[in-house]
Design a protein around this motif. Structure first.
Motif, PDB file in Angstrom:
ATOM      1  N   SER A 436       0.839  -1.197   0.000  1.00 56.56           N
ATOM      2  CA  SER A 436       0.000   0.000   0.000  1.00 56.56           C
ATOM      3  C   SER A 436       0.873   1.246   0.000  1.00 56.56           C
ATOM      4  O   SER A 436       1.947   1.270   0.604  1.00 56.56           O
ATOM      5  N   ILE A 454       1.816  -7.626  -8.539  1.00 55.91           N
ATOM      6  CA  ILE A 454       1.434  -7.198  -7.197  1.00 55.91           C
ATOM      7  C   ILE A 454       0.006  -7.685  -6.989  1.00 55.91           C
ATOM      8  O   ILE A 454      -0.934  -7.202  -7.632  1.00 55.91           O
ATOM      9  N   PHE A 457      -3.011  -4.388  -4.067  1.00 52.32           N
ATOM     10  CA  PHE A 457      -2.407  -3.065  -3.976  1.00 52.32           C
ATOM     11  C   PHE A 457      -3.461  -2.068  -3.525  1.00 52.32           C
ATOM     12  O   PHE A 457      -4.589  -2.043  -4.025  1.00 52.32           O
ATOM     13  N   ILE A 473      -1.019  -5.405 -11.735  1.00 53.29           N
ATOM     14  CA  ILE A 473      -1.398  -4.899 -10.420  1.00 53.29           C
ATOM     15  C   ILE A 473      -2.885  -5.118 -10.198  1.00 53.29           C
ATOM     16  O   ILE A 473      -3.716  -4.687 -11.000  1.00 53.29           O
TER      17      ILE A 473
END
Length: 503
Positions: A436, A454, A457, A473
């Motif tokens: 984060s 990722i 996120f 992501i």
């Protein structure tokens, strides 16, 4: 007993009973310290940030152990040293230096000197660039230093030795060309007294706390390394472990005497291929440079359960290394305490604390794998994490793996992104479970040539997601969520009671 009294030392008595003792002497060695160049309060975290900055560590340090002093250690008190906490004169400091040198000689090769309770300022008017205490060249190699406790036993540099005749006011060096074996520095405070030992840079000198050779195995435990003009520890390729130590106010003297044009670090090392450095349960407070500077080598560095606050540059300057592992790490870059101690840079006050990790990637021979688990980094003037290669022929990629990483209050002064590749550098493989990023004056990513994944996120209060390149992501549906890494507080790590935390 006093030096020259004709009474046999404890170590020599043991030698007569069947042990061995050796002393090595040599010519004076001229040494010039190296220098690493470097370059309103930050916004506080908004709702959700408070819980991210302090939770009980998963690996508590427990109570401080009682010092374990070898029975054959040579006490500097037996050779004429006396506490001089007010640093009253050069004569008193010279007396303490002579006592240290006599104890070292009596301890012999592989021996130990003991620092009793008290504050002992030492130094001399002798000219030259040699450190005050030399192991190998003018004294026996492989000598350890043990005290009665880091809050009880202090060796500090006197303010009375003039910098124009004594520009190098380093404390201890274990010289190259000697096998030092296993060396311990524990339960002692080593103070460079940078506030009062001035003029070193303008005379071409400086001071290190501990300088290590290229042969041996060095271990720091429950040591307090404070106030050195350059680095607190120049660990070279032989520093193996740092446990329950506190580092404070190192590199600030160099920064202030050069108007911010250069600085140094808490620890500077060169772990080689096949070697491992472990730093755990330690505290790092206020440094003009980095908490850790990995200069050369393809070794492994593991930093676990550490509290880092006030880094003029960053947590880690990473020019080499095969693996850098960060677990249970709290890092706050810019702090009011650091601002009070360091002079202004060209960009003005209140912006010391540039980054979290800067990867140069030009001094090793293998890509660097960075592993992060339960890591919090906050309050940076610039970016948080950068992979770059601008000079040299080393590898240009970083492999980044981890989980539960929180970054906030970044890019307060400049730079376009929180996480970025730069120059020819790139993240060749990102594999992060939870990350984060919050409160940034820039975009989150600038990854033109990076790739990876990722999984979860979260971000808020930034200039947008930015360019993630080929990194996949998965933005959490709770995009405002602040993660809660498990990180230590200041009173859970290091040694000796210190000032309360600022967080």
């Amino acid at each position: 007993m006093t030096a020259g009294s004709g009474v046999l030392s404890r170590r020599k008595l043991i030698a007569l009973a069947g042990g061995t003792a050796a002393a090595v002497s040599g010519a004076l060695y001229g040494w010039l310290p190296g220098v690493d160049t470097g370059g309103g309060d930050p916004a506080n975290g908004t709702a959700g940030s408070a819980g991210a900055s302090g939770r009980p560590t998963a690996t508590p340090t427990g109570p401080t152990e009682e010092p374990d002093v070898p029975r054959d250690a040579e006490s500097i008190g037996d050779y004429g040293s006396e506490p001089n906490p007010d640093d009253p004169s050069l004569a008193a400091a010279r007396r303490n230096l002579d006592a240290i040198l006599a104890a070292v000689e009596a301890a012999g090769e592989g021996g130990t000197i003991y620092v009793p309770e008290g504050e002992y300022y030492f130094g001399s008017e002798d000219s030259g660039f040699s450190p005050y205490v030399e192991f190998g060249k003018t004294g026996p190699p492989g000598v350890s230093i043990i005290g009665a406790g880091a809050d009880k036993s202090t060796l500090a540099i006197t303010r009375h030795a003039a910098a124009d005749t004594r520009p190098n006011q380093s404390a201890f060096i274990w010289y190259d060309g000697y096998e030092h074996g296993s060396v311990e520095i524990k339960d002692v405070k080593l103070d460079g007294n940078y506030e009062n030992v001035t003029g070193l840079a303008e005379n071409g000198g400086g001071s290190w706390g501990l300088q290590m050779s290229t042969a041996g195995n060095f271990h720091l435990e429950r040591a307090w390394i404070r106030g050195w003009h350059l680095a607190g520890v120049r660990g070279r390729a032989v520093l193996r472990s740092v446990r329950n130590c506190t580092f404070q106010d190192n590199g600030i003297g160099r920064h202030n005497e050069t108007d911010g044009r250069s600085n140094s670090h808490h620890i500077s090392v060169r772990p080689q291929a096949g070697d491992e450095l472990v730093i755990e349960n330690s505290c790092f407070l206020d440094c003009a440079g980095n908490a850790l500077n990995i200069r050369f080598g393809d070794g492994v560095t593991r930093m676990h359960n550490c509290y880092v606050r006030g880094t003029g540059s960053g947590l880690c300057k990473m020019s080499a290394g095969r693996v850098v592992e960060l677990k249970n790490i709290y890092h706050r870059a810019n702090t009011p305490s650091l601002e009070r101690k360091v002079d202004e840079r060209d960009i003005g006050p209140d912006f010391h604390g540039r980054f979290f990790i800067n990867n140069l990637g030009n001094r090793g021979t293998t890509p660097t794998t960075v592993i992060m688990e339960n890591v919090l980094s906050r309050d940076m003037a610039d970016y948080a994490f950068q992979a770059q290669s601008e000079i040299g022929d080393g590898p240009m990629n970083v492999i980044w793996n981890g989980d539960m990483i929180e970054i906030y209050n970044t890019n307060r002064a400049r730079d376009d992104a929180v996480i970025r590749d730069h120059g020819d550098g790139r993240f060749s493989d990102i594999d992060i479970s939870r990350l984060s990023v919050h409160n940034s004056n820039a975009e989150v990513f600038m990854l033109d040539d990076s790739q990876g994944t990722i999984e979860t996120f979260s971000y808020s209060n930034t200039d947008g997601l930015g360019d993630a390149g080929d990194v996949s992501i998965n933005v959490s549906s709770l995009s405002q969520e602040w993660f809660r890494p498990t990180v230590p507080t200041i009173d859970e790590v290091g040694v000796a009671p210190l000032v309360p935390g600022e967080d």
